[in-house]
Structure formats: C-alpha cells, structure tokens
Write an enzyme that holds these catalytic residues in place. Structure first.
Site, PDB file in Angstrom:
ATOM      1  N   TRP A   1       0.686  -1.170   0.112  1.00 47.37           N
ATOM      2  CA  TRP A   1       0.323   0.044   0.039  1.00 47.37           C
ATOM      3  C   TRP A   1       0.807   1.381   0.048  1.00 47.37           C
ATOM      4  CZ3 TRP A   1       1.740   2.648   4.213  1.00 47.37           C
ATOM      5  CH2 TRP A   1       2.109   1.877   5.432  1.00 47.37           C
ATOM      6  N   ASN A   2       1.930   1.148   0.482  1.00 51.23           N
ATOM      7  CA  ASN A   2       2.907   2.540   0.569  1.00 51.23           C
ATOM      8  C   ASN A   2       3.065   3.142  -0.529  1.00 51.23           C
ATOM      9  OD1 ASN A   2       4.624   0.348  -0.097  1.00 51.23           O
ATOM     10  ND2 ASN A   2       6.349   1.389   1.098  1.00 51.23           N
TER      11      ASN A   2
ATOM     12  N   GLU B   1      11.373  -8.044  -1.917  1.00 53.76           N
ATOM     13  CA  GLU B   1      11.769  -6.775  -1.024  1.00 53.76           C
ATOM     14  C   GLU B   1      11.091  -6.654   0.184  1.00 53.76           C
ATOM     15  OE1 GLU B   1      11.206  -2.592  -0.866  1.00 53.76           O
ATOM     16  OE2 GLU B   1      12.012  -2.476  -2.776  1.00 53.76           O
ATOM     17  N   LEU B   2      11.851  -6.704   1.203  1.00 47.84           N
ATOM     18  CA  LEU B   2      11.318  -6.855   2.766  1.00 47.84           C
ATOM     19  C   LEU B   2      11.527  -5.693   3.534  1.00 47.84           C
ATOM     20  CD1 LEU B   2      12.076 -10.526   2.975  1.00 47.84           C
ATOM     21  CD2 LEU B   2      10.021  -9.543   1.810  1.00 47.84           C
TER      22      LEU B   2
ATOM     23  N   GLY C   1       6.992  -6.551   0.767  1.00 52.11           N
ATOM     24  CA  GLY C   1       6.223  -6.300   2.215  1.00 52.11           C
ATOM     25  C   GLY C   1       7.190  -6.526   3.159  1.00 52.11           C
ATOM     26  N   SER C   2       6.451  -7.002   4.184  1.00 47.66           N
ATOM     27  CA  SER C   2       7.173  -7.301   5.560  1.00 47.66           C
ATOM     28  C   SER C   2       8.045  -8.636   5.288  1.00 47.66           C
ATOM     29  CB  SER C   2       5.952  -7.565   6.789  1.00 47.66           C
ATOM     30  OG  SER C   2       5.368  -8.943   6.505  1.00 47.66           O
TER      31      SER C   2
ATOM     32  N   LYS D   1      -2.069  -8.885  -7.033  1.00 49.70           N
ATOM     33  CA  LYS D   1      -3.070  -8.845  -5.959  1.00 49.70           C
ATOM     34  C   LYS D   1      -2.566  -7.737  -5.071  1.00 49.70           C
ATOM     35  CE  LYS D   1      -3.175 -10.070  -1.653  1.00 49.70           C
ATOM     36  NZ  LYS D   1      -3.591  -8.788  -1.301  1.00 49.70           N
ATOM     37  N   PRO D   2      -3.045  -6.422  -5.313  1.00 52.84           N
ATOM     38  CA  PRO D   2      -2.434  -5.108  -4.711  1.00 52.84           C
ATOM     39  C   PRO D   2      -3.147  -5.420  -3.027  1.00 52.84           C
ATOM     40  CG  PRO D   2      -3.629  -4.670  -6.645  1.00 52.84           C
ATOM     41  CD  PRO D   2      -3.938  -6.321  -6.525  1.00 52.84           C
ATOM     42  N   ASP D   3      -2.504  -4.527  -2.390  1.00 54.72           N
ATOM     43  CA  ASP D   3      -3.028  -4.404  -0.905  1.00 54.72           C
ATOM     44  C   ASP D   3      -4.464  -3.871  -0.879  1.00 54.72           C
ATOM     45  OD1 ASP D   3      -2.038  -4.411   1.958  1.00 54.72           O
ATOM     46  OD2 ASP D   3      -3.201  -2.581   1.758  1.00 54.72           O
TER      47      ASP D   3
ATOM     48  N   CYS E   1      10.154   1.547   2.254  1.00 59.88           N
ATOM     49  CA  CYS E   1      10.933   0.486   2.674  1.00 59.88           C
ATOM     50  C   CYS E   1      12.443   1.142   2.729  1.00 59.88           C
ATOM     51  CB  CYS E   1      11.071  -0.482   1.360  1.00 59.88           C
ATOM     52  SG  CYS E   1       9.373  -1.469   1.535  1.00 59.88           S
TER      53      CYS E   1
ATOM     54  N   GLU F   1      11.947  -2.392  12.716  1.00 61.10           N
ATOM     55  CA  GLU F   1      11.298  -1.339  11.917  1.00 61.10           C
ATOM     56  C   GLU F   1       9.975  -0.832  12.390  1.00 61.10           C
ATOM     57  OE1 GLU F   1      10.742  -1.371   6.969  1.00 61.10           O
ATOM     58  OE2 GLU F   1       9.971  -3.174   7.949  1.00 61.10           O
TER      59      GLU F   1
END
Length: 540
Positions: A180-181, A277-278, A255-256, A204-206, A311, A409
C-alpha cells in the site's frame, strides 16, 4: 483540514459526498461512476465487498468487490491463455506499448496523484514520485529491450565448430503481491519488465489501495496490452496468497519480512523462483567532512518522505562527533519547520500515516523509547486535529538496545540519532541487526564515501542523497541483503528474473565423440592435449 478539491475533466474527484454511502462531512469523495469503471477491471465474483476509506479524513472512498480462490484460479487460466499468444508478439511491438504507457502516465499525472493521495494519505509531493517512476521504468525497459532479451552468442567447446546461443524464454505467468505504501508504482513497476519479457501477470494489490492499482491496469489497456494479459484480484493475503503462489511460475513480493518468509517457503515447495523486497532499518551516516546543510536537508527527506512509510527510508542516523551538534541543530530546525496537512494540493511537506495499525505502531515505539529514557528532540505526538492517523515527524536521541525502536522497523516518521567517533565503528553499527536494504553516506569526499559504501551491508547505498539516486536510476539493480530480501528489481536483474536462460548448441563437422575408429582412451588423450593447448593460447 484545509484545502478543497479542484476537479478537472477526467479526474476522479467530486466536491462533497459522491453518493449516500459517503460521510456527508467528508472533504473529498470519488465519483461513483469513476469507481465503477475501475472496479470492473477486477476479476471478482464472490459477491463480497471491502470498504476503502481515506486516511485524509476517515471517510469511505469505495466498496471494492472481492475475489474468491476460484477467481484467482480463473485469472491464471486467462493469463496463461493470453501469455501463449503474447510470447509470439515481436519485441519491438511490446516495447512500443511500454512507450505509449510512458506518455499516458505523464499525461494523466493529476488523476493518478489525486487517487494516490486519497487512498494513501501521503503528501502530494511524495505521491507525484509514483507516475514519474513508472514513466522512467517503462521508458528504460522499452529502450533497452534488445540489450536484455536478444539471443546471445557464447563460446563453444570447439572453436569454430561449436556454435552456442543463449535464448531468454519467458517463465509464463508471474504473480505479484504489491503493498500500500507506493500503490501505483509497486502495482506496476515489477510487472512491466515481466510483460516485456513475454510473460503474463496476475497481481494482488493491498486492500487499502486497490483503486490506484486498478487505474494502472486501465492505463495498460489503453496502451494496447491485451486485457487478459494483466489480471487483477482483490482479497486478504492469507485467503488468496496460497492460490496466487500455487498458480504462478514466479512470484514477486514487496512487504514485510515475516510474510516474505512464508512466500519463500511456499515457492520452495513448488520449486519456483521468487524475488522479495522486505523490511529495513536503514542507516544514514554523516561523516565529519559532510556539507551539513545538504546532509540535514537529505536527512529530512530520508526520514520523513511518505511519513516514513517507505522501505528505503532512514530510521537510524549516525553522525560524527566533530559535527554532531551543528548537524542536529540544522536537522531539528528543518524538521520543526515541516508543514503537515490533509489536502490534495502541494502545500504540505508530510501527509498522514495510512491506518490505525500504523499509527498504533508508531505511538508504541515512541512511548516505549521515552519511557526507557530516550529524549524527543522534535515531534513525538499524534495529531488528530489534522486527521485520524497523523503523527509528527519525530527525532529521538538516546535510543538504546532495550528499546523497541532500536532494532525493529517502525515504518513511520521516527528516526533515532547516534554519535560516532570512528568511521569503522559507524559502519559496524550501521551493519548491526539482520536488515540490509538501503543506506546513505554524506561526505564531501565522494571517493572516500564510495569506498566506505563497499563495507555497508545494504543492497543500495546513496552518497550525498537520501534514497532517490538509486531508486530512480532504473539501470541499476535495487533490493536487499540479509533479511531485507532476495532478488532485485530494476536493471538487467529486474527483467532477467522473469526469464529462463535456454542454451542451444549446434555442432558442426566433428562430433564430440571418438571418430575414425579412435578408441575412447585415445579420444580422452586428444581432448586432454586440446585443453592444454587452449590454455597456452589464452582461450577461456
């Protein structure tokens, strides 16, 4: 809240509530017909909907239809059928569509940015980065398509007699789970090179930012891409994630770290690749010879862009003893001068956090640090007078390892300051923890800063810049080390991850086996002699 919408033809806004479902006190709302045009791009037949509210004022924006597992399965059926035809489309035609997308995105910037601000709550100055990044990405891959994807000659085992070529074959259907960011950028940027390489995409977007992602899908249609080639599904990750991973030939996730581990395990079970990418706890180093005005300005952008919900944003700031007090004075002054607000215009330096969950995390981290002895040099408070999820840009000093925000984080507008005396110690402290996504180094000696960068365990390092230098340089790979992920977006790595290298060797005249009655033993001796000769001749 200040500011008022100024809708123009083709833009999504209406002044006041768009329909009775909207809060009549809402300052901004979306045109109902506009939302319907976007959501028809979804493959969602479950009958359920999810409400999307704006972080600007907490008012509903839309009710988004939700997909079922059966919808995800159908999305892959359609995408796989479309991909079979798409893989035969000449590369130059695919590139031309990306260039059309480039122009469409730039022409529709106002519409795109309006929607991003409404869904994410970020300041317009930060939302405007997103269409620019997509235009950069589309143009880069369109212009470099042949460099990355053309068949290449390689050395054969017998010079002149063994012809070897390597083809780049599309993997098939790529599954993308986007956050979402950066809702427009992240819904599209990883998928564009996948399309160029001959793949189809299921994304699949947020749930918070579905509309920005759906607008991206609409623009792909307008650029000429076949609609079935880019499928969009909507629903909770735990519900749809297994089906998406189960149907994909490659998965791209942003994401996370916790969710990234789950996806990595699921991909490993199927023996398919993934790029992840976390999280990050990104350091910024201000060396003793830094330009302090430039470093302070960069630190504000590094720490507070998109309210720290980035991120690659900075959460740990290491400053040399020799310049610490002078830097902190400048950094605090610039932070306190920032303007916050929930508007669609350009007046704000920082917008809102995206949700109550994000606000709760930020509040908990700051309160924990203060309770354990940290000092607040700027900010430190929620601002419900501006909007439901606003929090001031916050600078902490005296953060110690027992505090939650020391190693975890925060993903919000909070940065911790630390002194250092020795640069080697600063690098060691910057490398503490398990993350390794992005770092920044400020110094007037570029060569020395670049030498130090080689010892920082991060996938990207910016010298005299916050994060934009690496993020906007599309020819360079971007991604994390250690628990910040695996794989890379951008550059050659960002497109080749979506291909399988296929080696094709053509042998001429002499077969690679004994000839003319030669024994196997004699053949082995001849080959040994040839190997020694090739070494003397300097051949690879």
């Amino acid at each position: 809240m200040s500011g008022s919408p100024n809708p123009t033809p083709g833009r999504p806004l209406v002044a006041g509530p768009a329909d009775p479902e909207h809060d009549p006190t809402a300052a901004y709302a979306l045109d109902r017909a506009y939302v319907d045009r976007l959501t028809t791009r979804l493959l969602a037949t479950s009958g359920a909907t999810s409400s999307v509210t704006s972080p600007l004022d907490g008012a509903p924006l839309a009710h988004v239809p939700q997909s079922s597992e059966a919808d995800v399965t159908e999305a892959f059926v359609r995408a796989r059928r479309a991909q079979a035809a798409w893989a035969r489309v000449p590369l130059d035609e695919r590139s031309a569509m990306l260039l059309r997308l480039h122009d469409l995105v730039l022409d529709r910037q106002d519409e795109i940015v309006d929607l991003i601000v409404l869904e994410s709550g970020k300041a317009r100055k930060h939302a405007s980065d997103e269409p620019l990044h997509i235009a950069l990405t589309a143009r880069y891959y369109a212009r470099t398509a042949h460099r990355h994807l053309d068949t290449r000659r390689r050395l054969g085992v017998v010079p002149g007699l063994t012809r070897v070529e390597v083809n780049r074959v599309p993997k098939g259907v790529v599954g993308i789970i986007s956050p979402w960011n950066y809702p427009f950028t992240m819904a599209l940027c990883d998928g564009l090179p996948a399309l160029l390489a001959g793949n189809a995409v299921v994304v699949k977007p947020d749930a918070q930012t579905m509309l920005s992602a759906l607008l991206g899908a609409r623009l792909l249609d307008e650029a000429g891409f076949p609609p079935d080639l880019w499928q969009v599904v909507a629903g909770p990750g735990p519900d749809l994630g297994p089906a998406l991973v189960g149907g994909s030939d490659f998965v791209c996730f942003t994401g996370s770290t916790a969710t990234g581990r789950i996806i990595a395990r699921q991909c490993a079970e199927r023996l398919i690749g993934c790029s992840l990418e976390l999280g990050g706890k990104n350091p910024l180093l201000v060396l003793r010879d830094a330009d302090l005005e430039r470093a302070a300005e960069g630190a504000v952008r590094a720490s507070f862009s998109n309210a720290g919900q980035l991120c690659v944003s900075t959460e740990r700031l290491f400053v040399a003893d020799q310049v610490y007090d002078r830097f902190v004075e400048r950094f605090v002054a610039r932070t306190e001068a920032m303007t916050l607000g929930a508007t669609l215009d350009w007046v704000n330096d920082m917008g809102s956090l995206v949700s109550q969950d994000q606000l709760d995390t930020v509040v908990a981290h700051v309160e924990d640090a203060v309770a354990r002895g940290a000092r607040v040099l700027a900010g430190g408070r929620a601002r419900p007078d501006l909007g439901p999820y606003f929090f001031e840009p916050t600078i902490l000093e005296g953060v110690t390892p027992e505090m939650t925000c020391f190693g975890q984080e925060t993903f919000g507008p909070v940065v911790s300051l630390y002194r250092f005396h020795d640069e080697a110690d600063a690098v060691s402290r910057a490398n503490e923890g398990e993350y390794g996504l992005n770092a920044s180094i400020y110094s007037q000696d570029g060569a020395r800063a670049r030498a130090i960068a080689r010892h920082v365990r991060c996938g990207t390092v910016n010298v005299n810049e916050a994060f934009g230098a690496t993020f906007a340089s599309i020819d360079a790979p971007m991604g994390g080390m250690r628990e910040s992920g695996s794989g890379r977006r951008q550059g050659a790595e960002g497109i080749l991850r979506y291909t399988e290298p296929q080696s094709v060797a053509t042998q001429r005249l002499v077969r690679l086996a004994p000839v003319l009655g030669m024994s196997d033993e004699t053949y082995a001796k001849v080959m040994t002699t040839n190997l020694r000769l090739m070494k003397k001749l300097g051949r690879a």
